[in-house]
Design a protein around this motif. Structure first.
Motif, PDB file in Angstrom:
ATOM      1  N   ALA A 271       0.833  -1.206   0.000  1.00  0.00           N
ATOM      2  CA  ALA A 271       0.000   0.000   0.000  1.00  0.00           C
ATOM      3  C   ALA A 271       0.864   1.251   0.000  1.00  0.00           C
ATOM      4  N   ARG A 343      -6.127 -10.044   1.371  1.00  0.00           N
ATOM      5  CA  ARG A 343      -7.248  -9.130   1.570  1.00  0.00           C
ATOM      6  C   ARG A 343      -8.600  -9.802   1.313  1.00  0.00           C
ATOM      7  N   TRP A 347     -12.202  -8.847   3.234  1.00  0.00           N
ATOM      8  CA  TRP A 347     -13.154  -8.207   2.320  1.00  0.00           C
ATOM      9  C   TRP A 347     -14.465  -8.985   2.268  1.00  0.00           C
ATOM     10  N   SER A 392      -9.658  -2.542   4.222  1.00  0.00           N
ATOM     11  CA  SER A 392      -9.894  -1.324   3.452  1.00  0.00           C
ATOM     12  C   SER A 392     -10.691  -0.356   4.320  1.00  0.00           C
ATOM     13  N   SER A 393     -10.290   0.901   4.314  1.00  0.00           N
ATOM     14  CA  SER A 393     -11.019   1.909   5.077  1.00  0.00           C
ATOM     15  C   SER A 393     -12.417   2.129   4.517  1.00  0.00           C
ATOM     16  N   TYR A 394     -12.577   1.990   3.208  1.00  0.00           N
ATOM     17  CA  TYR A 394     -13.866   2.229   2.585  1.00  0.00           C
ATOM     18  C   TYR A 394     -14.843   1.097   2.874  1.00  0.00           C
ATOM     19  N   HIS A 450      -3.781   4.747  -0.092  1.00  0.00           N
ATOM     20  CA  HIS A 450      -3.356   3.808   0.947  1.00  0.00           C
ATOM     21  C   HIS A 450      -4.555   3.263   1.718  1.00  0.00           C
ATOM     22  N   CYS A 452      -7.275   2.333   0.670  1.00  0.00           N
ATOM     23  CA  CYS A 452      -7.930   1.226  -0.035  1.00  0.00           C
ATOM     24  C   CYS A 452      -7.503  -0.122   0.519  1.00  0.00           C
ATOM     25  N   PHE A 453      -6.346  -0.179   1.175  1.00  0.00           N
ATOM     26  CA  PHE A 453      -5.784  -1.457   1.624  1.00  0.00           C
ATOM     27  C   PHE A 453      -5.591  -1.537   3.133  1.00  0.00           C
ATOM     28  N   GLU A 454      -5.808  -0.440   3.853  1.00  0.00           N
ATOM     29  CA  GLU A 454      -5.687  -0.443   5.313  1.00  0.00           C
ATOM     30  C   GLU A 454      -6.840   0.367   5.898  1.00  0.00           C
ATOM     31  N   ASP A 455      -7.387  -0.078   7.025  1.00  0.00           N
ATOM     32  CA  ASP A 455      -8.543   0.601   7.605  1.00  0.00           C
ATOM     33  C   ASP A 455      -8.115   1.520   8.747  1.00  0.00           C
TER      34      ASP A 455
END
Length: 511
Positions: A271, A343, A347, A392-394, A450, A452-455
């Motif tokens: 990321a 992931r 996910w 993912s944060s999103y 970033h 997108c891959f870490e929350d």
């Protein structure tokens, strides 16, 4: 910009080189300091009365190490408040950063950081509201307020409402400080504020690299290291190299930038590497300098060649490790083979939770853990008994808030994308990188990628979250078309480039 068809950044250079002389007049800084001291004097009197009363009722209280430690912390916070515009932001970031390292007092900073954030929000709001301005807040700040309303409504429906409400409170303090205290610091001393951030990042990069060479893992996790370098250090140091005014300054900043690349190399954080690469490529094309990408690729190839010549066997083992860790992540616990195998499991779990709670989510900061196994600690996100890793944060936002609750958060992110686009278009038109909006735009873009891959994007306990949202609010100010008529622009150095002079007609004033 010069053309009416292009979104403009603030244009008129001020003789004092700051925003406060346009907003407050020449006495703006002194007025802020006077009002701030009027606030601290009664606070000091109340504190003195409390200490005298406590000592009178319980003379042995000063023999308590916990009480003495709390007293010292309060004194440090008050001292930082006294020089609010100069050091409070750096002190707050240092406290949050300390909580994410293996250094001494990192455990104590878990509680102290909230004290800094609370005082920063309270004092910052008081200062900002006392500034003589015709406009305090805009559409972006209104959307942020609606985000708090949505988070509160979601928290009330959570299975762990107390935890969710505490997380909403922490988000409120962060957004309030970002919208007031951090902006007040930029208004008061723009050059010194940005310069202190650059210097702090440079010193941190040297310190982190030195600790790595000494065999000490400062962050305790490669993902944490990659997040710091990819989102904060790399964008800031890249911009500082391009805007260096002296040769010696450019040299030691270039060394720090090279160390950023080395730290990303050893962290193998995908990321962080991807976000840094996007920022570099975007900056190069924004400035119409594709050679910057070629230079970066050449330096990376030269570094790998040097490593291969210095230790061929180690390089062979490292390439095998990179193939396993960077591309396939076969070493991840519970991960699946494939490029995004690590992931896929979080996910899928998050998507399943969203299907169970599609409209209002599981509650801000809390997850639906039914059917989920044990959860290990996350390097970026503070995982407790009421939440888990999402990858993912999103996706985390979708689970927490649901479709309806996430709408204001998505609108907030769209505001940031629009602001970053304005900076990019400004660079394409002028070919200049010296505006202070540029580094904040780079941090925002790197952070959005970033995340997108870490929350961590809405995990206020993370230093990365705090720095990102402060940068986001400052970016909105520096690119706002409504404020452009009243705000002086902020340029590094004594004069823009020839390309800038050709496209934007301004009066050049020595800053």
């Amino acid at each position: 910009m010069a053309t009416s068809s292009t979104d403009s950044l603030p244009r008129r250079l001020d003789a004092r080189g700051g925003l406060h002389s346009v907003i407050n007049g020449s006495e703006g800084d002194r007025t802020m300091t006077t009002h701030f001291r009027y606030f601290l004097i009664p606070l000091g009197l109340i504190g003195s009365w409390f200490l005298i009363t406590s000592l009178w009722r319980n003379p042995g209280i000063f023999a308590n190490s916990t009480f003495l430690g709390a007293l010292i912390v309060i004194e440090i916070v008050v001292g930082c408040l006294w020089r609010f515009e100069k050091i409070f932001f750096l002190a707050t970031m240092g406290c949050f950063l300390l909580a994410g390292t293996n250094l001494p007092f990192s455990v104590e900073s878990f509680a102290i950081r909230w004290l800094f954030l609370a005082f920063g929000a309270l004092v910052g709001f008081t200062l900002w509201m006392r500034i003589d301005r015709t406009e305090h807040f805009g559409s972006f700040h209104l959307v942020a307020l609606f985000c708090l309303f949505a988070a509160t409504a979601s928290a009330s429906a959570s299975e762990a409402p107390r935890t969710a409400l505490l997380k909403v409170l922490s988000l409120f303090l962060l957004l309030l400080y970002s919208a007031t205290g951090a902006r007040a610091a930029l208004v008061s001393r723009p050059g010194q504020f940005v310069g202190s951030i650059v210097l702090s990042c440079e010193l941190l990069v040297f310190g982190v690299a030195a600790s790595y060479f000494a065999g000490f893992d400062l962050f305790g996790n490669p993902n944490n290291l990659g997040a710091f370098v990819g989102v904060v250090a790399m964008p800031i140091m890249l911009w500082s190299v391009l805007t260096a005014e002296r040769r010696t300054q450019r040299q030691h900043r270039s060394v720090a930038l090279a160390l950023c690349g080395f730290l990303l190399y050893v962290s193998v954080c995908r990321a962080g590497i991807v976000s840094s690469a996007v920022v570099i490529v975007g900056l190069a094309f924004g400035l119409r300098r594709p050679g910057l990408v070629l230079k970066t690729a050449f330096c990376a190839a030269l570094f790998l060649e040097f490593m291969a010549v210095a230790s061929p066997s180690h390089m062979s083992e490292l390439m095998d490790s990179l193939n396993a860790r960077f591309i396939f992540k076969v070493q991840s616990i519970g991960g699946r083979p494939g490029v995004i195998g690590s992931r896929e499991t979080p996910w899928e779990d998050t998507i399943a939770a969203v299907k169970h709670h599609p409209w209002f989510g599981t509650g801000f900061g809390t997850s639906d853990l039914r059917g989920a196994g044990s959860v290990g600690p996350s390097p970026i996100y503070s995982v407790e008994g009421s939440n888990r890793e999402h990858g993912s944060s999103y996706l985390a936002m979708a689970e927490y808030m649901g479709i309806l609750g996430a709408a204001p958060f998505l609108l907030l992110l769209l505001f940031l994308i629009r602001a970053a686009t304005r900076v990019y278009r400004w660079m394409r038109t002028t070919g200049d990188v010296h505006h202070y909006a540029v580094p904040f735009a780079m941090v925002v873009v790197a952070g959005l990628i970033h995340a997108c891959f870490e929350d961590w994007l809405f995990a206020v306990g993370s230093y990365l979250c705090v720095f990102f949202w402060v940068s986001a609010f400052l970016l909105i100010d520096l690119t706002s078309t409504n404020l452009a008529r009243r705000m002086a622009p902020l340029f590094v150095g004594t004069a823009p480039t020839e390309t800038f002079q050709r496209h934007v007609h301004v009066r050049i004033v020595d800053m």
